[in-house]
Write an enzyme that holds these catalytic residues in place. Structure first.
Site, mmCIF file in Angstrom:
data_model
loop_
_atom_site.group_PDB
_atom_site.id
_atom_site.type_symbol
_atom_site.label_atom_id
_atom_site.label_comp_id
_atom_site.label_asym_id
_atom_site.label_seq_id
_atom_site.Cartn_x
_atom_site.Cartn_y
_atom_site.Cartn_z
ATOM 1 C CG HIS A 1 -26.298 -61.556 57.533
ATOM 2 N ND1 HIS A 1 -25.001 -61.326 57.125
ATOM 3 C CD2 HIS A 1 -26.407 -60.978 58.758
ATOM 4 C CE1 HIS A 1 -24.354 -60.633 58.063
ATOM 5 N NE2 HIS A 1 -25.191 -60.406 59.064
ATOM 6 C CG HIS B 1 -24.871 -62.860 63.210
ATOM 7 N ND1 HIS B 1 -23.824 -62.162 63.754
ATOM 8 C CD2 HIS B 1 -25.296 -62.124 62.167
ATOM 9 C CE1 HIS B 1 -23.625 -61.047 63.066
ATOM 10 N NE2 HIS B 1 -24.502 -61.008 62.085
ATOM 11 C CD GLU C 1 -22.295 -58.517 60.903
ATOM 12 O OE1 GLU C 1 -23.395 -58.204 61.349
ATOM 13 O OE2 GLU C 1 -22.154 -59.514 60.152
ATOM 14 C CB SER D 1 -23.785 -65.495 55.720
ATOM 15 O OG SER D 1 -23.364 -64.142 55.716
#
Ligand code: HBI
Ligand code: FE
Length: 278
Positions: A120, A125, A166, A185
């Protein structure tokens, strides 16, 4: 994870401790996303993924990754045992250090896990941190977070992070594209976020986002769409948060599946449509 964290909660990544199974899990997850993201993730993400070369060797070594990344935008990736306190998190971002969990999910947990793991954090990111504008936004977010400590507004700031970093969507000439790490993700949410009729998709508005709660345990019921990464940065650094925080102190939250008159509607989800049409 028994490592004693230092005061900034960083720990050694301990790359040599990863098992073949851990590296295989990374490669499985990477290859699943590589199949669904073309045509869904934004160009900035796909370009970043290419430039950082996160595929071949299994779980990336943060030292080598940080060298590539810092040459592009000055960002580094540091290992942490999991979620860290807000003040620690903000301090890392303000100094262009992205804190990434060093553990990876179990093979039986491929589709969902509670805590952000290295897939993740690093796959989701880090590619966006190769884009200079988004790299500036993430640092500005960290600096804003440090200024907001003690303001009682951290939950509003967490919503801004949630609905951009996010779960944010980006408007492009080819249609909506994903830039949010939580979507990019996740194989199922990469499809759901753009194609499912049930969620609302609303034009980004800073105050509106900061009044909108979120849930962490299911697909999103609302996504916010930015016109460009530059616009997101300009709004964030151009806003005087003082008056905004004062308004937020007395403003009602906007329930997660509700749409309000001022909303710029990209798509109205089923339940909001039913609510609006009785
Ligand atoms: N810690 N490691 C880590 N990763 C996050 O994404 C994170 C965190 N601590 C706090 C946090 N996110 C949220 O509260 C942010 O909105 C601040
Ligand atoms: Fe995250």
């Amino acid at each position: 994870m028994g490592e004693a964290a230092t005061q900034d909660w960083t720990i050694p990544q301990d790359w040599d401790a990863y098992t073949q199974e851990d590296h295989r899990t990374w490669i499985t997850l990477y290859e699943r996303q590589a199949r669904v993201l073309p045509g869904r993730a934004c160009d900035e993400f796909l370009r970043g993924l290419e430039r950082l070369d996160l595929h071949g060797g299994g779980i990336p070594d943060f030292r080598a990754l940080s060298e590539r990344l810092s040459a592009l935008t000055g960002w580094q990736v540091v290992a942490v045992p999991g979620l860290v306190p807000d003040d620690v998190f903000f301090a890392h971002l303000a100094n262009r250090r992205f804190p990434a969990g060093n553990f990876i999910r179990r093979p039986e947990q491929l589709d969902y896990l509670q805590e952000p793991d290295v897939f993740h954090d690093v796959f989701g990111h880090v590619p966006m941190l190769t884009d200079p504008v988004f790299a500036d936004y993430m640092q500005a977010y960290g600096e804003g977070g440090l200024r907001a400590l003690g303001s009682g507004r951290l939950h509003n700031l967490a919503r801004l992070y949630w609905y951009t970093v996010e779960f944010g969507l980006l408007e492009t000439r080819e249609g909506l594209r994903i830039y949010g790490a939580g979507i990019v993700s996740s194989r199922s949410e990469s499809v759901f976020a753009l194609e499912d009729p049930s969620p609302n998709r609303i034009g980004f508005d800073l105050e509106r986002v900061m009044r909108t709660p979120y849930r962490i345990d299911d697909f999103q019921q609302v996504y916010f769409v930015i016109p460009s990464l530059r616009k997101l940065l300009d709004i964030t650094i151009g806003t005087d948060f003082g008056p905004l925080y004062s308004r937020l102190a007395t403003a009602e939250d906007i329930p997660i599946a509700t749409m309000v008159a001022q909303d710029q509607v990209f798509s109205r989800g089923a339940q909001a449509y039913a609510a609006a049409h009785g």
